[in-house]
Motif scaffolding. Structure first.
Motif, mmCIF file in Angstrom:
data_model
loop_
_atom_site.group_PDB
_atom_site.id
_atom_site.type_symbol
_atom_site.label_atom_id
_atom_site.label_comp_id
_atom_site.label_asym_id
_atom_site.label_seq_id
_atom_site.Cartn_x
_atom_site.Cartn_y
_atom_site.Cartn_z
ATOM 1 N N GLU A 471 0.767 -1.056 0.055
ATOM 2 C CA GLU A 471 -0.035 0.023 -0.183
ATOM 3 C C GLU A 471 0.751 1.255 -0.024
ATOM 4 O O GLU A 471 1.746 1.401 0.870
ATOM 5 C CB GLU A 471 -0.909 -0.076 1.246
ATOM 6 N N LEU A 472 0.529 2.092 -0.981
ATOM 7 C CA LEU A 472 1.459 3.147 -1.393
ATOM 8 C C LEU A 472 0.625 4.485 -1.332
ATOM 9 O O LEU A 472 -0.420 4.357 -1.853
ATOM 10 C CB LEU A 472 2.423 3.071 -2.574
ATOM 11 N N THR A 473 1.148 5.659 -0.539
ATOM 12 C CA THR A 473 0.404 6.833 -0.507
ATOM 13 C C THR A 473 1.154 7.774 -0.933
ATOM 14 O O THR A 473 2.374 8.257 -0.423
ATOM 15 C CB THR A 473 -0.097 7.000 0.959
ATOM 16 N N LEU A 474 0.821 8.750 -1.885
ATOM 17 C CA LEU A 474 1.282 9.747 -2.383
ATOM 18 C C LEU A 474 0.746 11.089 -1.965
ATOM 19 O O LEU A 474 -0.694 11.257 -1.794
ATOM 20 C CB LEU A 474 1.419 9.778 -3.935
ATOM 21 N N SER A 475 1.453 11.793 -1.292
ATOM 22 C CA SER A 475 0.955 13.282 -0.591
ATOM 23 C C SER A 475 1.344 14.504 -1.710
ATOM 24 O O SER A 475 2.478 14.486 -2.142
ATOM 25 C CB SER A 475 1.327 13.562 0.412
ATOM 26 N N PRO A 476 0.414 15.609 -1.892
ATOM 27 C CA PRO A 476 0.783 16.361 -2.768
ATOM 28 C C PRO A 476 1.800 17.700 -1.778
ATOM 29 O O PRO A 476 1.702 18.689 -2.298
ATOM 30 C CB PRO A 476 -0.525 17.370 -3.352
ATOM 31 N N ALA A 477 1.780 17.323 -0.469
ATOM 32 C CA ALA A 477 2.098 18.348 0.452
ATOM 33 C C ALA A 477 3.599 18.154 0.931
ATOM 34 O O ALA A 477 3.878 18.390 2.066
ATOM 35 C CB ALA A 477 1.075 18.371 1.742
ATOM 36 N N GLY A 478 4.441 17.994 0.005
ATOM 37 C CA GLY A 478 5.692 17.849 0.283
ATOM 38 C C GLY A 478 6.340 19.111 0.574
ATOM 39 O O GLY A 478 5.808 20.363 0.152
ATOM 40 N N GLY A 479 7.730 19.221 1.093
ATOM 41 C CA GLY A 479 8.157 20.563 1.367
ATOM 42 C C GLY A 479 8.562 21.041 0.138
ATOM 43 O O GLY A 479 8.889 20.707 -0.893
ATOM 44 N N HIS A 480 8.884 22.588 0.465
ATOM 45 C CA HIS A 480 9.057 23.418 -0.735
ATOM 46 C C HIS A 480 10.101 24.434 -0.341
ATOM 47 O O HIS A 480 9.824 25.164 0.330
ATOM 48 C CB HIS A 480 7.819 23.993 -1.447
ATOM 49 N N ILE A 481 11.235 24.301 -0.930
ATOM 50 C CA ILE A 481 12.331 25.555 -0.538
ATOM 51 C C ILE A 481 12.689 26.083 -1.856
ATOM 52 O O ILE A 481 12.957 25.650 -2.742
ATOM 53 C CB ILE A 481 13.730 24.731 -0.005
ATOM 54 N N GLU A 482 12.972 27.597 -1.560
ATOM 55 C CA GLU A 482 13.284 28.432 -2.396
ATOM 56 C C GLU A 482 14.329 29.263 -1.537
ATOM 57 O O GLU A 482 14.291 29.498 -0.745
ATOM 58 C CB GLU A 482 11.899 29.369 -3.082
ATOM 59 N N GLY A 483 15.176 29.724 -2.650
ATOM 60 C CA GLY A 483 16.019 30.798 -1.849
ATOM 61 C C GLY A 483 17.158 31.251 -2.817
ATOM 62 O O GLY A 483 17.033 31.357 -4.149
ATOM 63 N N THR A 484 18.414 31.735 -2.086
ATOM 64 C CA THR A 484 18.991 32.644 -3.246
ATOM 65 C C THR A 484 20.566 31.965 -2.470
ATOM 66 O O THR A 484 20.908 31.657 -1.284
ATOM 67 C CB THR A 484 19.156 33.937 -2.935
ATOM 68 N N VAL A 485 21.386 31.760 -3.411
ATOM 69 C CA VAL A 485 22.886 31.425 -3.144
ATOM 70 C C VAL A 485 23.852 32.627 -3.357
ATOM 71 O O VAL A 485 23.797 33.615 -4.485
ATOM 72 C CB VAL A 485 23.302 30.503 -4.089
ATOM 73 N N LEU A 486 24.528 33.267 -2.394
ATOM 74 C CA LEU A 486 25.384 34.314 -2.265
ATOM 75 C C LEU A 486 26.696 34.014 -2.267
ATOM 76 O O LEU A 486 27.092 33.010 -1.599
ATOM 77 C CB LEU A 486 24.810 35.320 -1.220
ATOM 78 N N THR A 487 27.679 34.837 -2.976
ATOM 79 C CA THR A 487 28.994 34.718 -2.797
ATOM 80 C C THR A 487 29.326 35.352 -1.262
ATOM 81 O O THR A 487 28.816 36.075 -0.501
ATOM 82 C CB THR A 487 29.847 35.617 -3.990
ATOM 83 N N ALA A 488 30.741 35.356 -1.137
ATOM 84 C CA ALA A 488 31.278 35.860 -0.030
ATOM 85 C C ALA A 488 30.936 37.559 0.072
ATOM 86 O O ALA A 488 30.924 38.018 1.105
ATOM 87 C CB ALA A 488 32.732 35.800 0.182
#
Length: 586
Positions: A471-488
């Motif tokens: 029995e497998l369950t798929l959920s549409p409410a997985g985590g969601h990460i957005e962001g920015t990568v910055l140099t020094a």
């Protein structure tokens, strides 16, 4: 008078009802299309390149790619593009294929984000000429060897997170023993030659030249400059446009033996006349894509023989397709080959274990941010809404954790969510659900249970008939990460490799690792994340798959940003770039 009053009452009643009716909303205007324009030139000279193939693919999903060719001035235009996130590639014969945003041939590219109505002009691709490695293959008598399989190999990570030599380019030696490995990006390569007398290499395997052989000698794979041990091979360093000749290989003869046996078909009870039987080298530290040795099968008796087998560790593999049931049946066994013939093998093809189950879609919970579940009403933005998912687009995959290339089985999911995975061999399996192009939106595999037991974290052990349904369950409410990568210096960095790594106790689950690159604005998005504890890393450059190697990752552990993902979370983060030119932490 009464009639007049009735008319007035009717008028005001209609007016009142009209006022209570909701004002019709204007139809949502479709987003404006986008345009990309640019030029393809030769690096260094700036010479325009005609007939370069330009391909634009969605970064996620299964949509058909856009493509075009550059004109005589090297110009290209892609029109009528939907807004979204893309990857843009350019390739041409004689040049190294390049992705938008790549800083060097083996570095990650940059995702291209197109806003509605955006028109990007003056994109310039500077293609570098590809390198060539050429030479000849000789036997122990100094005679040229035709039909040898030549490979240019580089070290890559495999499914078990171990580095091994993997073929990047293939070629076949001609009647003079000459070979030419072309289209090589700059880098370090190991050159190998594999040859079986009486056989000619034809792309994915060998073609027999006919007849039976009594030769007792063969040739083990030989690596430049002349060794059967890949660990003692010498690497060839090539730069852009190099044509390195004189890379000659002398094949080393080895005593060869024969492997004989019988293939037993318990499905039909009749001799097998059309099974494919092969030997694959095992544990050699080299990834094998071709069929190293193919058996000769006697259809009347069901016996087989593989000639010219050099000593070593192998996997004996049989594959048979039953036209009546339209099913594939496989069998395999480990085999150690020494200095004498191997006789009396019995390879049994039979019905394996059948596993049935259902896939269920969990509904009613959608990501909204701050880790809070959505209210009953749909107040989410369009880009946050649950992506459509058709059950009959899905496949259930069971994979073994060894390095054998045919170690798993899969089964399609029907519209009602039911599925069957057939002909499983005894072993340990990992459960996955996939769709071509990846699961949409924030869907993730939430649970996998067999007879009440959790088999998602610990894996599924198959030793005999399986009791109960998976029995497998798929959920549409997985985590969601957005962001920015910055140099020094605090500047956004495009083309960084962003990797989400699960906490140490869950790192055996390779499906929990997620990876992407930043777009032209230094932004990134990771979706469909299973709830749990993670670390986020952003590398300027990293070898593909290295982040799943515990030894590689250990010096960087302190540089990861810790994040906790709950169901429905939407997080915004900033990551510090790990520079490629800095010293590796000790």
């Amino acid at each position: 008078m009464k009639t007049r009053c009735s008319l007035l009452v009717a008028f005001f009643l209609a007016l009142s009802l009209s006022a209570q009716q909701p004002t019709p909303q204007p139809a949502e205007k479709p987003p404006e299309k986008c345009v990309l324009e640019g030029q393809v030139v030769r690096a260094g000279s700036g010479e325009p390149l005609k007939k370069a193939r330009v391909v634009l693919r969605k970064a996620e999903g299964r949509d058909e790619p856009y493509s075009t060719l550059s004109d005589a001035a090297g110009r290209f235009v892609l029109t009528d593009l939907e807004p979204g996130r893309y990857r843009l590639y350019v390739g041409r014969n004689g040049y190294v294929r390049q992705e938008y945003g790549q800083r060097q041939p083996n570095s990650p590219g940059t995702i291209l984000t197109l806003a509605p109505g955006q028109r990007l002009r003056d994109l310039v691709f500077k293609l570098i000429p590809a390198a060539v490695i050429a030479g000849r293959v000789y036997d122990e008598d100094g005679e040229p060897v035709p039909g040898a399989r030549m490979e240019a190999l580089q070290y890559r990570y495999n499914r078990q997170n171990r580095r091994e030599l993997a073929p990047m380019r293939f070629a076949t030696s001609n009647d003079r023993g000459e070979y030419r490995l072309f289209g090589l990006p700059p880098g370090r390569y190991y050159i190998s030659a594999t040859y079986s007398p009486g056989m000619t290499y034809m792309g994915l395997g060998y073609m027999s030249e006919g007849g039976r052989t009594t030769d007792e000698e063969g040739y083990a794979p030989t690596y430049y400059p002349g060794t059967n041990d890949p660990g003692r091979a010498t690497a060839m360093e090539v730069r852009q446009g190099d044509e390195v000749g004189g890379v000659d290989i002398l094949l080393l003869p080895a005593r060869a033996v024969r492997v004989r046996g019988r293939i037993i078909n318990t499905v039909t009870g009749k001799p097998v006349h059309d099974a494919m039987i092969h030997l694959f080298p095992r544990g050699a530290g080299v990834r094998v894509f071709s069929f190293e040795s193919r058996a000769t099968v006697d259809p009347a008796k069901g016996t087989f023989e593989i000639a010219r087998v050099t000593p070593g560790s192998y996997t004996l593999f049989a594959d048979w397709y039953d036209e009546d049931s339209q099913e594939n049946y496989r069998a395999r066994m480990p085999l150690e080959v020494g200095s004498s013939n191997v006789e009396g093998i019995e390879l049994v093809i039979g019905r394996g274990v059948e596993l049935a189950g259902t896939v269920r879609l969990e509904t009613g919970l959608r990501p909204t941010g701050l880790g809070q579940p959505a209210p009953t009403g749909d107040t989410t933005k369009p880009e946050q809404r649950e992506a459509p998912l058709d059950l009959d687009d899905l496949f259930v995959q069971l994979n073994t954790d060894d390095d054998f290339p045919f170690g798993g089985e899969s089964g399609p999911v029907k519209a009602d969510g039911s599925f069957q995975v057939k002909n499983l061999s005894p072993g340990e399996y990992k459960v996955e659900v996939w769709q071509r192009g990846g699961l949409p939106g924030d869907y993730y595999l939430k649970s996998a249970r067999l007879a009440g037991d959790d088999v998602l974290e610990e894996g599924l052990a198959v030793s005999g008939p399986v009791r109960g349904a998976l029995e497998l369950t798929l959920s549409p409410a997985g985590g969601h990460i957005e962001g920015t990568v910055l140099t020094a210096e605090g500047q956004p960095f495009s083309g960084a490799r962003v990797v989400l790594v699960p906490e140490e106790r869950r790192r055996q689950r390779t499906d929990l690792f997620k990876s992407t690159t930043t777009d032209q604005y230094g932004r990134f998005t990771l979706r469909g994340i299973t709830p749990g504890e993670y670390k986020l890393f952003a590398w300027e450059d990293i070898e593909p798959g290295a982040y799943q190697d515990a030894e590689f990752l250990r010096p960087y552990e302190e540089k990861g940003k810790e994040v906790r993902i709950r169901e429905g979370d939407r997080l915004e983060v900033e990551l510090a770039l790990i520079p490629a030119d800095g010293p590796r932490p000790e």
